[in-house]
Design a protein around this motif. Structure first.
Motif, PDB file in Angstrom:
ATOM      1  N   GLN A  14     -12.808 -25.814 -20.958  1.00  0.00           N
ATOM      2  CA  GLN A  14     -12.338 -25.746 -19.572  1.00  0.00           C
ATOM      3  C   GLN A  14     -12.373 -27.127 -18.928  1.00  0.00           C
ATOM      4  O   GLN A  14     -11.508 -27.477 -18.147  1.00  0.00           O
ATOM      5  N   SER A  21      -8.121 -25.505 -15.453  1.00  0.00           N
ATOM      6  CA  SER A  21      -9.406 -24.938 -15.047  1.00  0.00           C
ATOM      7  C   SER A  21      -9.490 -24.850 -13.527  1.00  0.00           C
ATOM      8  O   SER A  21     -10.067 -23.907 -12.997  1.00  0.00           O
ATOM      9  N   GLU A  24      -7.407 -21.889 -12.526  1.00  0.00           N
ATOM     10  CA  GLU A  24      -8.132 -20.676 -12.920  1.00  0.00           C
ATOM     11  C   GLU A  24      -9.304 -20.431 -11.977  1.00  0.00           C
ATOM     12  O   GLU A  24      -9.559 -19.307 -11.571  1.00  0.00           O
ATOM     13  N   ARG A  25     -10.000 -21.487 -11.623  1.00  0.00           N
ATOM     14  CA  ARG A  25     -11.125 -21.353 -10.698  1.00  0.00           C
ATOM     15  C   ARG A  25     -10.644 -20.822  -9.354  1.00  0.00           C
ATOM     16  O   ARG A  25     -11.266 -19.922  -8.784  1.00  0.00           O
ATOM     17  N   ARG A  26      -9.532 -21.337  -8.840  1.00  0.00           N
ATOM     18  CA  ARG A  26      -8.994 -20.856  -7.556  1.00  0.00           C
ATOM     19  C   ARG A  26      -8.565 -19.394  -7.646  1.00  0.00           C
ATOM     20  O   ARG A  26      -8.780 -18.613  -6.721  1.00  0.00           O
ATOM     21  N   ARG A  27      -7.971 -19.005  -8.781  1.00  0.00           N
ATOM     22  CA  ARG A  27      -7.556 -17.626  -8.963  1.00  0.00           C
ATOM     23  C   ARG A  27      -8.770 -16.698  -8.984  1.00  0.00           C
ATOM     24  O   ARG A  27      -8.778 -15.656  -8.325  1.00  0.00           O
ATOM     25  N   ARG A  28      -9.808 -17.109  -9.733  1.00  0.00           N
ATOM     26  CA  ARG A  28     -11.013 -16.282  -9.792  1.00  0.00           C
ATOM     27  C   ARG A  28     -11.697 -16.212  -8.429  1.00  0.00           C
ATOM     28  O   ARG A  28     -12.192 -15.160  -8.028  1.00  0.00           O
ATOM     29  N   ARG A  29     -11.707 -17.316  -7.692  1.00  0.00           N
ATOM     30  CA  ARG A  29     -12.327 -17.333  -6.364  1.00  0.00           C
ATOM     31  C   ARG A  29     -11.569 -16.423  -5.405  1.00  0.00           C
ATOM     32  O   ARG A  29     -12.166 -15.672  -4.634  1.00  0.00           O
ATOM     33  N   GLN A  31      -9.786 -13.808  -6.202  1.00  0.00           N
ATOM     34  CA  GLN A  31     -10.084 -12.439  -6.607  1.00  0.00           C
ATOM     35  C   GLN A  31     -11.462 -12.027  -6.101  1.00  0.00           C
ATOM     36  O   GLN A  31     -11.639 -10.923  -5.573  1.00  0.00           O
ATOM     37  N   PHE A  32     -12.441 -12.908  -6.238  1.00  0.00           N
ATOM     38  CA  PHE A  32     -13.797 -12.605  -5.770  1.00  0.00           C
ATOM     39  C   PHE A  32     -13.811 -12.358  -4.265  1.00  0.00           C
ATOM     40  O   PHE A  32     -14.424 -11.398  -3.787  1.00  0.00           O
ATOM     41  N   GLU A  35     -12.333  -8.961  -3.424  1.00  0.00           N
ATOM     42  CA  GLU A  35     -13.268  -7.883  -3.735  1.00  0.00           C
ATOM     43  C   GLU A  35     -14.428  -7.855  -2.751  1.00  0.00           C
ATOM     44  O   GLU A  35     -14.898  -6.779  -2.363  1.00  0.00           O
TER      45      GLU A  35
END
Length: 67
Positions: A14, A21, A24-29, A31-32, A35
């Motif tokens: 990564q 990366s 991907e980090r922004r996408r995961r953030r 999503q978090f 939620e």
């Protein structure tokens, strides 16, 4: 190989591609945060008294916060 051996290699991969990366980090953030917002809304519906108390505490923290 053990599971612990594979993890550092994945982390290194990564770090090698910073653009991917970071995206991907922004996408995961994102999503978090979606939620988290959904969970807060659910908690407010299920436990309105506790949610109201939490909102009041947050408002008090913001009032006493120095900019």
């Amino acid at each position: 190989m053990q599971d612990g051996d594979a993890e550092p290699e994945q982390l290194d991969d990564q770090r090698l591609d910073p653009l991917e990366s970071d995206a991907e980090r922004r996408r995961r953030r994102a999503q978090f945060l979606r939620e988290l917002h959904e969970a807060k809304e659910l908690r407010a519906r299920v436990q309105p008294r506790k949610a109201r108390a939490a909102r009041m505490r947050q408002q008090m923290r913001m009032r006493t916060f120095r900019w």
